[in-house]
Every structure is written in structure tokens, then in C-alpha cells.
Design a protein around this motif. Structure first.
Motif, short mmCIF file in Angstrom:
data_model
loop_
_atom_site.label_atom_id
_atom_site.label_comp_id
_atom_site.label_asym_id
_atom_site.label_seq_id
_atom_site.Cartn_x
_atom_site.Cartn_y
_atom_site.Cartn_z
N MET A 158 19.02 37.11 -12.30
CA MET A 158 19.45 36.93 -10.95
C MET A 158 19.97 38.28 -10.42
O MET A 158 20.72 38.98 -11.09
CB MET A 158 20.57 35.89 -10.89
N LEU A 159 19.58 38.62 -9.22
CA LEU A 159 20.04 39.86 -8.60
C LEU A 159 21.37 39.64 -7.90
O LEU A 159 21.59 38.60 -7.28
CB LEU A 159 19.01 40.37 -7.60
N MET A 160 22.24 40.62 -7.99
CA MET A 160 23.55 40.56 -7.34
C MET A 160 23.76 41.80 -6.48
O MET A 160 23.37 42.89 -6.87
CB MET A 160 24.68 40.51 -8.38
N ILE A 161 24.37 41.58 -5.33
CA ILE A 161 24.84 42.70 -4.50
C ILE A 161 26.34 42.75 -4.74
O ILE A 161 27.06 41.82 -4.38
CB ILE A 161 24.51 42.47 -3.02
N VAL A 195 25.94 48.06 -4.50
CA VAL A 195 24.66 48.22 -5.20
C VAL A 195 24.00 46.87 -5.45
O VAL A 195 24.64 45.83 -5.47
CB VAL A 195 24.84 48.95 -6.56
N VAL A 196 22.68 46.94 -5.61
CA VAL A 196 21.90 45.78 -6.02
C VAL A 196 21.55 45.99 -7.49
O VAL A 196 20.97 47.02 -7.85
CB VAL A 196 20.61 45.65 -5.19
N SER A 197 21.94 45.03 -8.34
CA SER A 197 21.64 45.17 -9.77
C SER A 197 21.49 43.78 -10.38
O SER A 197 21.74 42.76 -9.73
CB SER A 197 22.76 45.94 -10.48
N ASP A 198 21.10 43.77 -11.62
CA ASP A 198 20.92 42.52 -12.35
C ASP A 198 22.29 41.90 -12.61
O ASP A 198 23.16 42.55 -13.19
CB ASP A 198 20.19 42.79 -13.66
N GLY A 199 22.50 40.67 -12.21
CA GLY A 199 23.78 40.01 -12.35
C GLY A 199 24.15 39.69 -13.78
O GLY A 199 25.32 39.43 -14.08
N ARG A 200 23.19 39.71 -14.68
CA ARG A 200 23.48 39.41 -16.08
C ARG A 200 24.01 40.62 -16.83
O ARG A 200 24.50 40.50 -17.94
CB ARG A 200 22.22 38.89 -16.77
N GLN A 201 23.89 41.80 -16.22
CA GLN A 201 24.35 43.03 -16.85
C GLN A 201 25.76 43.37 -16.37
O GLN A 201 26.27 42.79 -15.43
CB GLN A 201 23.40 44.19 -16.49
N THR A 202 26.37 44.36 -16.98
CA THR A 202 27.69 44.82 -16.56
C THR A 202 27.56 45.56 -15.22
O THR A 202 26.48 46.04 -14.89
CB THR A 202 28.30 45.77 -17.60
N PRO A 203 28.64 45.67 -14.46
CA PRO A 203 28.56 46.38 -13.19
C PRO A 203 28.18 47.86 -13.31
O PRO A 203 27.74 48.46 -12.34
CB PRO A 203 29.97 46.24 -12.61
#
Length: 78
Positions: free
Chosen positions: A1-4, A20-28
Motif C-alpha cells: 500500500m502506498l502512503m503519503i 513523500v510517497v513511499s511504501d506504507g509497509r516500510q519504515t519512513p
């Protein structure tokens, strides 16, 4: 899932945040797909500069905003 979401940058006691737009499953701090804005809470008016077109693009692709980013973008729209 993508997170802003926000990514903290800057030095000690002088934070500056990137939106930023990044993968929500990863760390910020993981790899980002795109930087869509900057938030500086220490300026006189706690300014947020963002690219609304790119945020809308990523929301159309299924990204979700974090609660903090949603409130910041909502405040800056008024």
C-alpha cells in the motif's frame, strides 16, 4: 500500500519535513517514490509547500495520506 507521509529531515532541534510517497509497509526512512512537498514547522507561519496535482495523482493511484499529512493539506487548502 502506498502512503503519503512525512519524513523528518534537518538537524537536531531544527526539524524540516518532506512530504513523500513511499511504501506504507516500510519504515519512513525507506526509499521514496516521489517527494511532493515540504513542511517547515519552525517558520513564523508553519508553512507547507506542496504540489497538489501530484498528490491528487497518487491518491488516484490508490495511495493514502497519513492523518498528519491530511490535516496539513486540509489546513493549507483554506
Amino acid at each position: 500500500m502506498l502512503m503519503i507521509r512525512l519524513r523528518r529531515m534537518g538537524s537536531n532541534r531544527r526539524p524540516v519535513y518532506r512530504v513523500v510517497v513511499s511504501d506504507g509497509r516500510q519504515t519512513p526512512t525507506a526509499a521514496e517514490l516521489e517527494e511532493v512537498g515540504i513542511y517547515n514547522p519552525l517558520s513564523n507561519t508553519a508553512e507547507l509547500t506542496h504540489n497538489r496535482e501530484r498528490i491528487d495523482y497518487w491518491l488516484g493511484r490508490g495511495a493514502q495520506m497519513s492523518e498528519t499529512v491530511a490535516s496539513l493539506v486540509g489546513r493549507s487548502a483554506t
